[in-house]
Design an enzyme around this catalytic site. Structure first.
Site, PDB file in Angstrom:
ATOM      1  N   CYS A  72      65.211 -18.492  15.722  1.00  0.00           N
ATOM      2  CA  CYS A  72      64.310 -18.470  14.365  1.00  0.00           C
ATOM      3  C   CYS A  72      64.294 -16.982  13.991  1.00  0.00           C
ATOM      4  CB  CYS A  72      62.747 -19.120  14.746  1.00  0.00           C
ATOM      5  SG  CYS A  72      61.956 -18.991  13.415  1.00  0.00           S
ATOM      6  N   CYS A  78      55.994 -14.773  13.446  1.00  0.00           N
ATOM      7  CA  CYS A  78      55.106 -15.956  13.914  1.00  0.00           C
ATOM      8  C   CYS A  78      54.298 -15.793  15.164  1.00  0.00           C
ATOM      9  CB  CYS A  78      55.996 -16.941  13.964  1.00  0.00           C
ATOM     10  SG  CYS A  78      55.195 -18.547  14.835  1.00  0.00           S
ATOM     11  N   CYS A  81      56.600 -18.520  19.389  1.00  0.00           N
ATOM     12  CA  CYS A  81      57.595 -18.787  20.391  1.00  0.00           C
ATOM     13  C   CYS A  81      57.932 -17.202  21.291  1.00  0.00           C
ATOM     14  CB  CYS A  81      58.994 -18.964  19.802  1.00  0.00           C
ATOM     15  SG  CYS A  81      58.982 -20.554  19.086  1.00  0.00           S
ATOM     16  N   GLN A 286      50.153 -36.298  23.028  1.00  0.00           N
ATOM     17  CA  GLN A 286      50.756 -35.298  23.450  1.00  0.00           C
ATOM     18  C   GLN A 286      52.019 -34.958  22.521  1.00  0.00           C
ATOM     19  OE1 GLN A 286      50.661 -33.017  25.847  1.00  0.00           O
ATOM     20  NE2 GLN A 286      49.516 -34.182  27.357  1.00  0.00           N
ATOM     21  N   TYR A 315      38.861 -38.445  30.549  1.00  0.00           N
ATOM     22  CA  TYR A 315      39.512 -37.684  29.611  1.00  0.00           C
ATOM     23  C   TYR A 315      40.811 -38.491  28.986  1.00  0.00           C
ATOM     24  CZ  TYR A 315      36.459 -34.055  31.660  1.00  0.00           C
ATOM     25  OH  TYR A 315      35.582 -33.304  32.148  1.00  0.00           O
ATOM     26  N   GLU A 336      36.427 -41.257  27.639  1.00  0.00           N
ATOM     27  CA  GLU A 336      36.944 -40.355  26.495  1.00  0.00           C
ATOM     28  C   GLU A 336      35.775 -39.986  25.474  1.00  0.00           C
ATOM     29  OE1 GLU A 336      39.633 -38.461  25.187  1.00  0.00           O
ATOM     30  OE2 GLU A 336      38.426 -38.316  23.267  1.00  0.00           O
ATOM     31  N   CYS A 411      46.363 -28.656  31.299  1.00  0.00           N
ATOM     32  CA  CYS A 411      47.058 -27.668  30.238  1.00  0.00           C
ATOM     33  C   CYS A 411      46.675 -26.195  30.329  1.00  0.00           C
ATOM     34  CB  CYS A 411      46.931 -28.220  28.827  1.00  0.00           C
ATOM     35  SG  CYS A 411      45.210 -28.057  28.298  1.00  0.00           S
TER      36      CYS A 411
HETATM   37  N1  SAH Z   1      44.908 -38.094  28.763  1.00  0.00           N
HETATM   38  C1  SAH Z   1      45.297 -38.168  27.385  1.00  0.00           C
HETATM   39  C2  SAH Z   1      44.249 -37.010  26.511  1.00  0.00           C
HETATM   40  C3  SAH Z   1      44.212 -35.609  27.221  1.00  0.00           C
HETATM   41  S1  SAH Z   1      43.699 -34.361  26.169  1.00  0.00           S
HETATM   42  C4  SAH Z   1      46.608 -37.993  26.892  1.00  0.00           C
HETATM   43  O1  SAH Z   1      47.321 -37.743  28.052  1.00  0.00           O
HETATM   44  O2  SAH Z   1      46.987 -38.255  25.851  1.00  0.00           O
HETATM   45  C5  SAH Z   1      42.134 -34.291  26.452  1.00  0.00           C
HETATM   46  C6  SAH Z   1      40.888 -35.256  26.210  1.00  0.00           C
HETATM   47  O3  SAH Z   1      39.786 -35.007  26.492  1.00  0.00           O
HETATM   48  C7  SAH Z   1      41.162 -35.466  24.712  1.00  0.00           C
HETATM   49  O4  SAH Z   1      41.247 -36.778  24.001  1.00  0.00           O
HETATM   50  C8  SAH Z   1      39.622 -35.056  24.082  1.00  0.00           C
HETATM   51  O5  SAH Z   1      39.013 -35.685  23.072  1.00  0.00           O
HETATM   52  C9  SAH Z   1      38.926 -35.380  25.457  1.00  0.00           C
HETATM   53  N2  SAH Z   1      37.576 -34.919  25.546  1.00  0.00           N
HETATM   54  C10 SAH Z   1      37.309 -33.569  25.479  1.00  0.00           C
HETATM   55  N3  SAH Z   1      35.898 -33.351  26.010  1.00  0.00           N
HETATM   56  C11 SAH Z   1      35.604 -34.529  26.564  1.00  0.00           C
HETATM   57  C12 SAH Z   1      34.385 -34.685  27.463  1.00  0.00           C
HETATM   58  N4  SAH Z   1      33.363 -33.959  27.404  1.00  0.00           N
HETATM   59  N5  SAH Z   1      34.353 -35.891  27.626  1.00  0.00           N
HETATM   60  C13 SAH Z   1      35.105 -36.950  27.664  1.00  0.00           C
HETATM   61  N6  SAH Z   1      36.279 -36.534  26.881  1.00  0.00           N
HETATM   62  C14 SAH Z   1      36.726 -35.348  26.537  1.00  0.00           C
END
Ligand code: SAH
Length: 455
Positions: A72, A78, A81, A286, A315, A336, A411
């Site tokens: 790039c 930026c 990267c 993702q 989550y 969630e 993450c």
């Molecule tokens: N497991 C899913 C999402 C992971 S990202 C996947 O792989 O697609 C993390 C997620 O946690 C997000 O969807 C976010 O909205 C949720 N989140 C954030 N804070 C939270 C909380 N206090 N209680 C429950 N969920 C939460």
């Protein structure tokens, strides 16, 4: 003592998890972007703090064989990267090493007792993202800029492409830019908290080719909305959904929580781990589909399901991880905080014919405690929290439900390390660890840890 504009001749001895090279000048660390381990360089000191300094390469005297030319042309402006100048396999190796170092340092867990499986690199190093968020701004002459924020600032750099994204995203950027120019639509000014358009947000279901375009505005109405829609639809792209998202808050959060679908469907579809998954405007998904599948497969292997388990997915977003395991368990419960994601999770479960699932919207701390109070015995709990990790309440609730295994998808290795140390005190030993690279060229890396209950 080092000072600004000093020039030193040194060898890069390490790379940090932010992708900065490290030199030591009489023991004092200096961070140097765009460098590789082993490189001998003349480095100009740019900024000195009390415990460290920043520098930049003035002259590269002995380049590393791992150095490559960034694909790039904007890589220096930026800053996204951080590893763009390093061979990709070396990048995976460096990110893994830095992640292990962080885990060792913060968790104090002896990593010799943990089986660390080989990091899974991405097949695609470019064009792997299915989502982009572009800030919109104006330069001094009043020209519209759509692109990215310059590093550590909120100045918009005008740029319609990024190698990490699908190429057709650029065409959408161009159309939106031309629309704003042609109709003289006002652009949001963060400082004055005035002006209309804030961000352009594009999402893409790779397996279905469906595209969602959202325009985030500081207001409730987009002038010439119909023309906006028609211009987007004239593109040779399968745009399935156009959304106006309302964000009138004085904050740097990108998405507002209210929106209207101004064209087409409320959601776009993708296929993940064999399941049809809907992606709603506010729900998490993702960004690297192929690697997300590999990530979830690692989580599934670690979960070691026998078919009779109660699996809890905390989550859970749109339910993606839990649903990838739903056919291997007796029952799945997902939790969630975003209501819309839970609605999507429920529809994702029924459209893929899983009838053994329950999904609840709410804060994981509260809902996990509620589940624990129901005296549920969970066999396996999967957690996949945002960067800040899980709370002590979630840890306590998990421990009360006494699963054999906890699979922690993370993450952010710093909070993962903190949490696995807390779980160790409560009788959960980290036995396996594996990293999956969902974000080639950037500093990010996903981790999966398996924790097993001490007998
Ligand atoms: N497991 C899913 C999402 C992971 S990202 C996947 O792989 O697609 C993390 C997620 O946690 C997000 O969807 C976010 O909205 C949720 N989140 C954030 N804070 C939270 C909380 N206090 N209680 C429950 N969920 C939460």
């Amino acid at each position: 003592m080092l000072k600004k504009n000093d020039v030193v001749r040194e060898t890069i001895i390490d790379i940090t998890n932010e992708g900065y090279g490290v030199i030591k000048v009489e023991g004092f660390p200096v961070f140097v972007p765009d460098s590789c381990i082993g490189e001998v360089c003349e480095i100009r000191i740019l900024k000195v703090f009390s415990n460290y300094a920043f520098g930049k390469i003035d002259k590269l005297l002995e380049p590393s064989p791992k150095r490559i030319t960034p694909i790039c042309p904007l890589s220096k402006r930026c800053g996204g990267c951080s590893f763009g100048h390093i061979d990709y396999i070396e990048e995976c190796h460096l990110k893994t090493k830095a992640a292990l170092q962080t885990i060792r340092k913060i968790s104090k867990i002896d990593l010799d007792t943990v089986e660390v499986l080989p990091t899974i690199p991405s097949n695609k190093e470019v064009h792997y993202r299915n989502k982009a968020q572009y800030p919109i701004g104006k330069d001094k002459e009043g020209n519209i800029k759509i692109g990215f924020y310059a590093p550590r600032s909120h100045d918009v750099v005008d740029c319609n492409f990024c190698y990490l994204q699908p190429e057709f995203f650029s065409d959408i950027v161009e159309v939106v830019k031309k629309f704003i120019e042609d109709y003289n639509i006002s652009v949001y000014d963060e400082i004055k908290h005035m002006g209309l358009v804030r961000h352009l947000y594009i999402r893409y279901g790779e397996a279905t080719n469906e595209v969602m375009v959202s325009l985030i505005i500081n207001g409730r109405k987009l002038p010439h909305q119909e023309e906006f829609i028609q211009r987007l639809l004239a593109l040779p792209i399968s745009i399935k959904s156009i959304v106006l998202d309302y964000n009138e808050a004085k904050s740097n959060v990108i998405l507002g929580m209210e929106y209207d679908v101004i064209y087409g469907e409320k959601v776009i579809m993708d296929i993940l781990c064999g399941n049809e998954i809907e992606i709603a405007p506010l729900s998490f998904y993702q960004v690297n589909r192929e690697q997300a599948e590999r990530l979830y497969n690692v989580a599934k292997e670690f979960a070691d399901l026998q078919g009779n388990e109660l699996l809890i997915d905390l989550y859970c977003g749109a339910g993606t991880i839990g649903l990838s395991m739903a056919s291997d368990v007796r029952k799945l419960i997902g939790v969630e905080i975003i209501e819309e994601a839970i609605e999507a999770a429920k529809r994702n479960a029924s459209r893929n014919e899983y009838h053994n699932t329950e999904f609840y919207a709410g804060d994981a701390s509260k809902l996990a405690s509620d589940l624990a109070k129901r005296e549920l015995h969970s066999d396996v709990i999967v957690v996949d929290p945002p960067r800040k990790g899980i709370t002590p309440e979630v840890i306590d609730a998990c421990v009360t439900m006494a699963p054999e295994r906890i699979v922690y998808v993370s993450c952010n290795v710093a909070t993962l390390a903190r949490d696995i140390a807390l779980l160790k005190e409560k009788g959960y030993r980290t036995t396996k660890l594996r990293f999956v690279d969902l974000f080639p060229r950037t500093v990010h890396l996903e981790a999966v840890a398996l924790l097993t209950r001490d007998k």
